[in-house]
Design an enzyme around this catalytic site. Structure first.
Site, PDB file in Angstrom:
ATOM      1  CG  HIS A 104      51.274  38.517  43.514  1.00  0.00           C
ATOM      2  ND1 HIS A 104      50.441  37.431  43.543  1.00  0.00           N
ATOM      3  CD2 HIS A 104      50.494  39.564  43.149  1.00  0.00           C
ATOM      4  CE1 HIS A 104      49.205  37.798  43.199  1.00  0.00           C
ATOM      5  NE2 HIS A 104      49.219  39.092  42.951  1.00  0.00           N
ATOM      6  CG  ASP A 133      53.091  44.957  38.533  1.00  0.00           C
ATOM      7  OD1 ASP A 133      52.061  45.580  38.256  1.00  0.00           O
ATOM      8  OD2 ASP A 133      53.280  43.760  38.220  1.00  0.00           O
ATOM      9  CD  GLU A 174      48.736  45.759  41.238  1.00  0.00           C
ATOM     10  OE1 GLU A 174      47.710  45.492  40.613  1.00  0.00           O
ATOM     11  OE2 GLU A 174      49.829  45.182  41.018  1.00  0.00           O
ATOM     12  CG  ASP A 198      56.308  34.055  41.647  1.00  0.00           C
ATOM     13  OD1 ASP A 198      55.620  35.064  41.433  1.00  0.00           O
ATOM     14  OD2 ASP A 198      56.761  33.758  42.773  1.00  0.00           O
ATOM     15  CD  GLU A 228      54.181  35.845  50.471  1.00  0.00           C
ATOM     16  OE1 GLU A 228      55.155  35.106  50.785  1.00  0.00           O
ATOM     17  OE2 GLU A 228      53.627  36.624  51.261  1.00  0.00           O
ATOM     18  NE  ARG A 241      51.450  50.219  39.784  1.00  0.00           N
ATOM     19  CZ  ARG A 241      51.198  49.016  39.305  1.00  0.00           C
ATOM     20  NH1 ARG A 241      52.173  48.297  38.767  1.00  0.00           N
ATOM     21  NH2 ARG A 241      50.001  48.515  39.343  1.00  0.00           N
ATOM     22  NE  ARG A 280      45.750  47.954  30.148  1.00  0.00           N
ATOM     23  CZ  ARG A 280      46.498  46.939  30.530  1.00  0.00           C
ATOM     24  NH1 ARG A 280      47.283  46.335  29.669  1.00  0.00           N
ATOM     25  NH2 ARG A 280      46.466  46.510  31.769  1.00  0.00           N
TER      26      ARG A 280
HETATM   27  C1  ABC Z   1      46.505  39.993  29.997  1.00  0.00           C
HETATM   28  C2  ABC Z   1      45.502  40.451  28.981  1.00  0.00           C
HETATM   29  C3  ABC Z   1      44.096  40.502  29.538  1.00  0.00           C
HETATM   30  C4  ABC Z   1      43.752  39.182  30.057  1.00  0.00           C
HETATM   31  C5  ABC Z   1      44.792  38.769  31.081  1.00  0.00           C
HETATM   32  C6  ABC Z   1      44.535  37.390  31.611  1.00  0.00           C
HETATM   33  O1  ABC Z   1      46.085  38.779  30.494  1.00  0.00           O
HETATM   34  O2  ABC Z   1      45.889  41.732  28.569  1.00  0.00           O
HETATM   35  O3  ABC Z   1      43.194  40.860  28.533  1.00  0.00           O
HETATM   36  O4  ABC Z   1      42.486  39.250  30.659  1.00  0.00           O
HETATM   37  C7  ABC Z   1      49.885  42.885  32.797  1.00  0.00           C
HETATM   38  C8  ABC Z   1      49.151  43.568  31.661  1.00  0.00           C
HETATM   39  C9  ABC Z   1      47.806  42.912  31.421  1.00  0.00           C
HETATM   40  C10 ABC Z   1      47.951  41.415  31.239  1.00  0.00           C
HETATM   41  C11 ABC Z   1      48.668  40.862  32.488  1.00  0.00           C
HETATM   42  C12 ABC Z   1      48.860  39.374  32.450  1.00  0.00           C
HETATM   43  O5  ABC Z   1      49.945  41.499  32.603  1.00  0.00           O
HETATM   44  O6  ABC Z   1      48.964  44.919  32.036  1.00  0.00           O
HETATM   45  O7  ABC Z   1      47.217  43.467  30.248  1.00  0.00           O
HETATM   46  O8  ABC Z   1      46.653  40.892  31.083  1.00  0.00           O
HETATM   47  O9  ABC Z   1      49.596  39.005  31.330  1.00  0.00           O
HETATM   48  C13 ABC Z   1      49.454  44.198  37.961  1.00  0.00           C
HETATM   49  C14 ABC Z   1      49.448  45.362  36.960  1.00  0.00           C
HETATM   50  C15 ABC Z   1      48.908  44.869  35.632  1.00  0.00           C
HETATM   51  C16 ABC Z   1      49.884  43.859  35.049  1.00  0.00           C
HETATM   52  C17 ABC Z   1      50.408  42.912  36.039  1.00  0.00           C
HETATM   53  C18 ABC Z   1      51.332  41.883  35.606  1.00  0.00           C
HETATM   54  C19 ABC Z   1      50.173  43.070  37.384  1.00  0.00           C
HETATM   55  O10 ABC Z   1      48.784  46.434  37.509  1.00  0.00           O
HETATM   56  O11 ABC Z   1      48.676  45.896  34.701  1.00  0.00           O
HETATM   57  O12 ABC Z   1      49.178  43.148  34.000  1.00  0.00           O
HETATM   58  O13 ABC Z   1      52.629  42.476  35.682  1.00  0.00           O
HETATM   59  C20 ABC Z   1      46.121  40.428  40.094  1.00  0.00           C
HETATM   60  C21 ABC Z   1      47.420  40.869  40.738  1.00  0.00           C
HETATM   61  C22 ABC Z   1      47.757  42.301  40.364  1.00  0.00           C
HETATM   62  C23 ABC Z   1      47.785  42.469  38.830  1.00  0.00           C
HETATM   63  C24 ABC Z   1      46.419  42.013  38.294  1.00  0.00           C
HETATM   64  C25 ABC Z   1      46.355  42.106  36.779  1.00  0.00           C
HETATM   65  O14 ABC Z   1      46.170  40.656  38.688  1.00  0.00           O
HETATM   66  O15 ABC Z   1      47.323  40.745  42.152  1.00  0.00           O
HETATM   67  O16 ABC Z   1      49.032  42.611  40.875  1.00  0.00           O
HETATM   68  N1  ABC Z   1      48.096  43.841  38.417  1.00  0.00           N
HETATM   69  C26 ABC Z   1      41.438  40.134  42.578  1.00  0.00           C
HETATM   70  C27 ABC Z   1      42.749  39.782  43.260  1.00  0.00           C
HETATM   71  C28 ABC Z   1      43.897  40.577  42.687  1.00  0.00           C
HETATM   72  C29 ABC Z   1      43.955  40.394  41.188  1.00  0.00           C
HETATM   73  C30 ABC Z   1      42.633  40.903  40.609  1.00  0.00           C
HETATM   74  C31 ABC Z   1      42.608  40.827  39.091  1.00  0.00           C
HETATM   75  O17 ABC Z   1      41.567  40.131  41.156  1.00  0.00           O
HETATM   76  O18 ABC Z   1      42.666  40.041  44.644  1.00  0.00           O
HETATM   77  O19 ABC Z   1      45.102  40.102  43.248  1.00  0.00           O
HETATM   78  O20 ABC Z   1      45.054  41.179  40.668  1.00  0.00           O
HETATM   79  O21 ABC Z   1      42.772  39.515  38.698  1.00  0.00           O
HETATM   80  C32 ABC Z   1      37.604  43.149  44.574  1.00  0.00           C
HETATM   81  C33 ABC Z   1      38.477  42.434  45.575  1.00  0.00           C
HETATM   82  C34 ABC Z   1      39.839  42.189  44.947  1.00  0.00           C
HETATM   83  C35 ABC Z   1      39.683  41.461  43.615  1.00  0.00           C
HETATM   84  C36 ABC Z   1      38.744  42.250  42.711  1.00  0.00           C
HETATM   85  C37 ABC Z   1      38.560  41.609  41.354  1.00  0.00           C
HETATM   86  O22 ABC Z   1      37.498  42.428  43.352  1.00  0.00           O
HETATM   87  O23 ABC Z   1      38.649  43.266  46.726  1.00  0.00           O
HETATM   88  O24 ABC Z   1      40.666  41.469  45.835  1.00  0.00           O
HETATM   89  O25 ABC Z   1      40.982  41.383  43.017  1.00  0.00           O
HETATM   90  O26 ABC Z   1      36.336  43.317  45.119  1.00  0.00           O
HETATM   91 CA    CA Z   2      56.057  35.803  43.826  1.00  0.00          CA
END
Ligand code: ABC
Ligand code: CA
Length: 470
Positions: free
Chosen positions: A205, A201, A225, A170, A157, A199, A340
């Site tokens: 967190h 995001d 989400e 944050d 968080e 929706r 995408r």
């Molecule tokens: C950019 C680049 C990527 C690069 C990345 C590091 O940075 O484009 O190539 O790899 C936006 C953009 C992304 C961008 C990010 C960061 O910002 O769309 O392109 O990536 O700059 C939301 C949205 C997402 C958005 C953001 C940020 C948040 O849907 O599109 O990204 O506003 C975490 C967050 C989640 C977030 C996600 C991207 O990261 O919690 O809100 N999505 C675990 C964790 C999750 C985590 C996930 C991915 O990994 O629990 O919290 O999400 O890192 C399962 C388990 C899960 C586990 C998965 C992997 O396995 O049950 O818990 O998830 O079995």
């Molecule tokens: Ca936060």
């Protein structure tokens, strides 16, 4: 909202405005590709023709400009100033026109919003400034640290997502200024653009205490989400936070069940049971197979029957279906950003097998809803019929999903006590339009052919749209 069926698109990637070309080609890219609200308006026939009546668009607010290691902010999640719009996607009037064009055809607008953070190309050295609009003071932010330990809720968080290339500073969502700003911002956004649903995001967190007041201020359906596989963890956000969850707990079991014929139906059945036990109301959750963050299911298998079974799940059971753009066009991109793809090279074709498939399933769902007013609120019952088949009964919609794949066939018997089909009843399959008749006990002999899903309705319930002559 329950009867709705959502088509998720990435604004920058879905449709170009008339008379423009894109520099992106077919390859997924980290750059803005040129999709706009005006572009979307011209393809609403295409979306509505598939039976979707709601679109989910990318976040609309102003994002950081310029180039980063991950490209530009084409996806809209890198907020700069939430008081302004992202002008790459169009003007305020054009967003209003999109909203009006949707409403004129009975469709809804769902907008993605980011509350947890803004974005910056500096991290520990981040200095808030007036470009961040309402969040230009240090006290608006949690102090710098990275989210590192997803089992530590305080870390989740209070620390920052992203990395040193693009940090997501944050927001201090316990600060009265930040709370007041967002609670005031959201009803204005909703009313300015006549938004029907949100929706949200990165819900997990933000501290739980923030959410009930926020969703109440929003006043429209919201789905959030909470990316976690644990139904209890996710369910808490619906119970305490009043945010309906995207159904992440079912995501892994769903993908695994249909990836190949050794996938586990038992794990899917038990995943569904956990959702039932832990969500206040699974029928208000958002159910998806693909989205902008995960490799498309179609990147795991070429088998068109496995793809259809997996894609069908969201449309036949509890919850509001969400289908990610490109599922109907055979897109098979893997990890972000490959998932995408610009949509225009696919050409908005309405005569393809998958387009027809989604159209049939949306029609079957609507027909079941028309047959009984309690269809959308009645929870499905689910059982494994075999190692390869699952039976899902939701009101008058009776579906069998299979992971045998295109080369697999079998013969099943669906007992009347599971389906509630009456004796000697005419039943139609929305997928193949095969018709069949139950026996004198109401049991149904059901062949599974080429591993295709079956989505059955009593013929008297199918209405005009499911199959020709219905
Ligand atoms: C950019 C680049 C990527 C690069 C990345 C590091 O940075 O484009 O190539 O790899 C936006 C953009 C992304 C961008 C990010 C960061 O910002 O769309 O392109 O990536 O700059 C939301 C949205 C997402 C958005 C953001 C940020 C948040 O849907 O599109 O990204 O506003 C975490 C967050 C989640 C977030 C996600 C991207 O990261 O919690 O809100 N999505 C675990 C964790 C999750 C985590 C996930 C991915 O990994 O629990 O919290 O999400 O890192 C399962 C388990 C899960 C586990 C998965 C992997 O396995 O049950 O818990 O998830 O079995
Ligand atoms: Ca936060």
């Amino acid at each position: 909202m329950r009867p709705r069926s959502i088509y998720q698109l990435i604004t920058d990637r879905f449709a170009l405005p008339n008379g423009t070309t894109s520099s992106c080609g077919t390859a997924p890219s980290g750059l803005y590709c040129g999709g706009t609200y005006t572009g979307i308006i011209s393809e609403l026939d295409y979306i509505q023709g598939m039976g979707f009546d709601t679109i989910w668009i990318s976040p609309v607010v102003e994002n950081i400009g310029g180039m980063t290691q991950y490209g530009e902010a084409y996806h809209g999640y890198w907020t700069l100033n939430p008081d302004n719009l992202n002008d790459h996607f169009g003007t305020a009037d054009e967003l209003k026109s999109l909203s009006k064009a949707l409403h004129d055809r009975g469709m809804y607008l769902m907008v993605d919003i980011v509350i947890n953070h803004v974005a910056a190309t500096s991290s520990s050295g981040f200095v808030p400034n007036p470009a961040y609009g309402p969040f230009s003071k240090h006290s608006d932010y949690h102090s710098f640290c990275w989210v590192k330990d997803y089992n530590n809720q305080t870390n989740v968080e209070d620390c920052w997502l992203g990395d040193s290339e693009v940090a997501l500073p944050d927001l201090n969502t316990e600060s009265q200024h930040v709370i007041d700003y967002w609670y005031d911002w959201v009803p204005k956004l909703v009313s300015n653009y006549s938004i029907d649903a949100l929706r949200i995001d990165t819900v997990k967190h933000v501290d739980m205490a923030f959410w009930p007041g926020f969703t109440q201020a929003a006043g429209v359906y919201s789905v959030g989400e909470v990316w976690n596989g644990d139904a209890k963890y996710v369910g808490a956000y619906q119970k305490e936070g009043k945010v309906n969850p995207l159904n992440y707990p079912i995501y892994d079991p769903l993908v695994k069940a249909f990836q190949g014929s050794d996938g586990s139906m038992d794990d899917l059945v038990s995943g569904i049971a956990q959702v039932k036990d832990n969500f206040v109301d699974p029928t208000l959750s958002g159910v998806f197979l693909n989205n902008q963050d995960n490799p498309r299911f179609e990147s795991y298998t070429q088998d068109t029957s496995l793809r259809k079974n997996a894609e069908a799940y969201a449309l036949i059971g509890d919850g509001i279906p969400i289908v990610y753009y490109g599922s109907e066009a055979g897109f098979n991109g893997g990890n972000d950003p490959d998932n995408r793809e610009p949509f225009w090279p696919a050409g908005y074709k309405t005569d393809t097998d998958m387009y027809g498939f989604f159209k049939s399933l949306n029609a079957a769902r609507s027909a079941a809803g028309a047959a009984s007013s309690s269809f959308y609120t009645t929870q499905m019952s689910v059982s494994a019929l075999s190692d390869n088949e699952i039976l899902i009964v939701k009101g008058s919609l009776v579906s069998v999903l299979s992971n045998r794949g295109s080369s697999g066939s079998t013969a099943l018997v669906l007992p009347s006590k599971s389906t509630s089909f009456p004796p000697s009843a005419h039943v139609v399959d929305a997928v193949s339009c095969d018709s069949m008749t139950t026996d004198q006990d109401g049991d149904l002999n059901l062949p599974i052919t080429n591993g295709l899903p079956r989505v059955l309705l009593l013929a008297e319930h199918q209405g005009p749209k499911v199959c020709p002559g219905g």
